[in-house]
Each structure stands twice: as structure tokens, then as C-alpha cells.
Design a protein around this motif. Structure first.
Motif, short mmCIF file in Angstrom:
data_model
loop_
_atom_site.label_atom_id
_atom_site.label_comp_id
_atom_site.label_asym_id
_atom_site.label_seq_id
_atom_site.Cartn_x
_atom_site.Cartn_y
_atom_site.Cartn_z
N ILE A 1 18.53 28.10 -87.49
CA ILE A 1 19.58 28.75 -88.28
C ILE A 1 20.25 27.75 -89.20
N SER B 1 18.95 26.53 -92.69
CA SER B 1 19.12 27.38 -93.87
C SER B 1 20.30 26.90 -94.70
N ASN C 1 21.80 28.46 -97.04
CA ASN C 1 22.78 29.53 -97.21
C ASN C 1 23.74 29.59 -96.04
N ILE C 2 23.20 29.46 -94.82
CA ILE C 2 24.06 29.47 -93.63
C ILE C 2 25.00 28.28 -93.63
#
Length: 243
Positions: free
Chosen positions: A25, A28, A30-31
Motif C-alpha cells: 500500500i 503507491s 498516491n497513498i
């Protein structure tokens, strides 16, 4: 299979892979940007747009020291949760995938404690390592980090992270695995020791006639992988991990 059995099976898989899921996760971009905006904590040193896939983002940004503390802390908590439920995990082989990242986050944590010595834009440049240079030459791939302003004031965060993981990968992982089969933790202690040993290039620069801000010097520490693995196998045989 009853519904309860199915729920237990799915839960077992999730718990065993929970640390790995956390890591993926936080690969990423974006995260990470969402977390940065929400917490105000800087997790990426250089934001570079190389796409939105996990692989591209992992290769396309340079984590700050906060990344290893923040993500590493969450990863460790999830790993401890997996360890607590280890005996009830039905797919212990899947749990092994999460163990693989422990050397990475351990080295990152130690490096983050030495912010006056290491920096993501320090030297030697990771992409200038010989294998990467040969790969780029063969396939005609340009360096992705040419827009980064590197400084010789610091040692490279990412380069020494890689060296520490390579040198201590087998003993650290083997040490964790050995704890679950009742072997004394000497192998894990050896793994953490050898990983930590390579993270003090500033000290070696003062006593050895090598420049550890260049790969010609850093490769000397990378060669510690040879005695590291030899001693690892000796300890494993001596204390009954292998027969």
C-alpha cells in the motif's frame, strides 16, 4: 467447507499477509501523498512522476527518513500481530513473505536515527552501482535521477540500505524463522549485528584508506556478505537449525 471454516481460512490468509499488504500500500505514490497531506509528515524526499503503478512508484521516488520510521512502525505492529496469531495461521508459508521485509525496515530504522550522516541524496548514488550501470548500458536506459541535486556532505540512504539488506538478509530472516522452531536467538542477533555493522561508513572513512562515498569503497562493505553467510550457515548447523 462451512461458512465459519471459510471465514477462518480467509482471515488466516489476511493476517499472515498483513505486513506485506501494508508495505505494498505504501509503495503507491498516491497513498503516500494522501498520508502526507493528512499528517503533515514528509515521506517522499523527491516527488517524480513515473506513473501510478506500485513498481514504478517504488522505483520512481526517493523515500525520506520519515518513510522508514512511519511505514516501518506500522509494518512492525502488523508483523507482531501476525506473530501473535502465528499458531492459528493456517497458511504459515504465506507468513514467510512478510518476514522478507524485516531486514529492509530494520536497516531503514537505524539509518533514520543517523540523519546527520545519511541523506536520500547522499553518495554513492544507488543507480551508479555497477550492475545497474551495466543494465542501463545493455538496454540503453537513461538514469532516472538526473534531476536530483546530490550532495557529498552525506552518505547515501538508499545505497547503504541496500548494502545492509544484502549483507544481513539471510541471517536476519533465518533468525526470525528459527525463533518459531525453538532455536535460541543467536542467529537473529548475528543478523542484526552484521546489518548494523555496515551502517557506519563515516567511522570507516577515518580508519581505512577508502572513500565510502564512492562505490569503490562501499563495495568493501558489500563483500561482508561472504563472511556473513558463512557464519550464518555455521550457526545454523551448530545449533540445529539444519541437519
Amino acid at each position: 467447507m462451512t461458512l465459519l471454516d471459510l471465514i477462518i481460512q480467509v482471515s488466516s490468509i489476511f493476517i499472515s499477509l498483513l505486513p506485506l499488504i501494508v508495505f505494498l500500500i505504501f509503495c503507491s505514490k498516491n497513498i503516500i501523498e494522501l498520508v502526507e497531506d493528512f499528517t503533515g509528515i514528509k515521506l517522499i524526499e523527491n516527488h517524480m512522476d513515473y506513473g501510478n503503478t506500485i513498481l514504478n512508484n517504488f522505483l520512481g521516488f526517493i523515500p525520506s527518513s520519515n518513510y522508514y520510521v512511519f511505514v516501518g512502525g506500522i509494518y512492525l505492529i502488523c508483523f507482531l500481530i501476525s506473530c501473535i496469531f502465528y499458531n492459528s495461521i493456517l497458511n504459515k508459508e504465506l507468513f514467510g513473505f512478510s518476514v522478507f521485509l524485516l531486514p529492509f525496515f530494520y536497516a531503514g530504522f537505524i539509518l533514520s536515527l543517523r540523519k546527520n550522516t545519511f541523506h536520500p541524496n547522499g553518495l554513492p548514488i544507488l543507480t551508479e552501482f555497477y550492475l545497474f550501470k551495466i543494465y542501463r548500458m545493455v538496454y540503453g536506459i537513461p538514469r532516472m535521477d538526473t534531476d536530483i541535486d546530490y550532495t557529498d556532505k552525506y552518505y547515501s540512504y538508499n545505497s547503504y540500505l541496500m548494502i545492509s539488506c544484502v549483507v544481513g538478509f539471510i541471517p536476519t530472516i533465518g533468525g526470525v524463522v528459527s525463533l518459531f522452531i525453538g532455536v535460541i536467538p543467536i542467529l537473529l542477533l548475528w543478523g542484526l549485528f552484521i546489518q548494523t555493522l555496515v551502517l557506519f561508513p563515516d567511522k570507516y572513512d577515518k580508519i581505512l584508506p577508502l572513500n565510502f562515498k564512492k562505490w569503490s569503497g562501499a563495495i568493501f562493505l558489500l563483500l561482508l556478505v561472504i563472511p556473513s553467510y558463512i557464519i550464518t550457515f555455521y550457526i545454523s548447523i551448530k545449533w540445529g537449525l539444519y541437519y
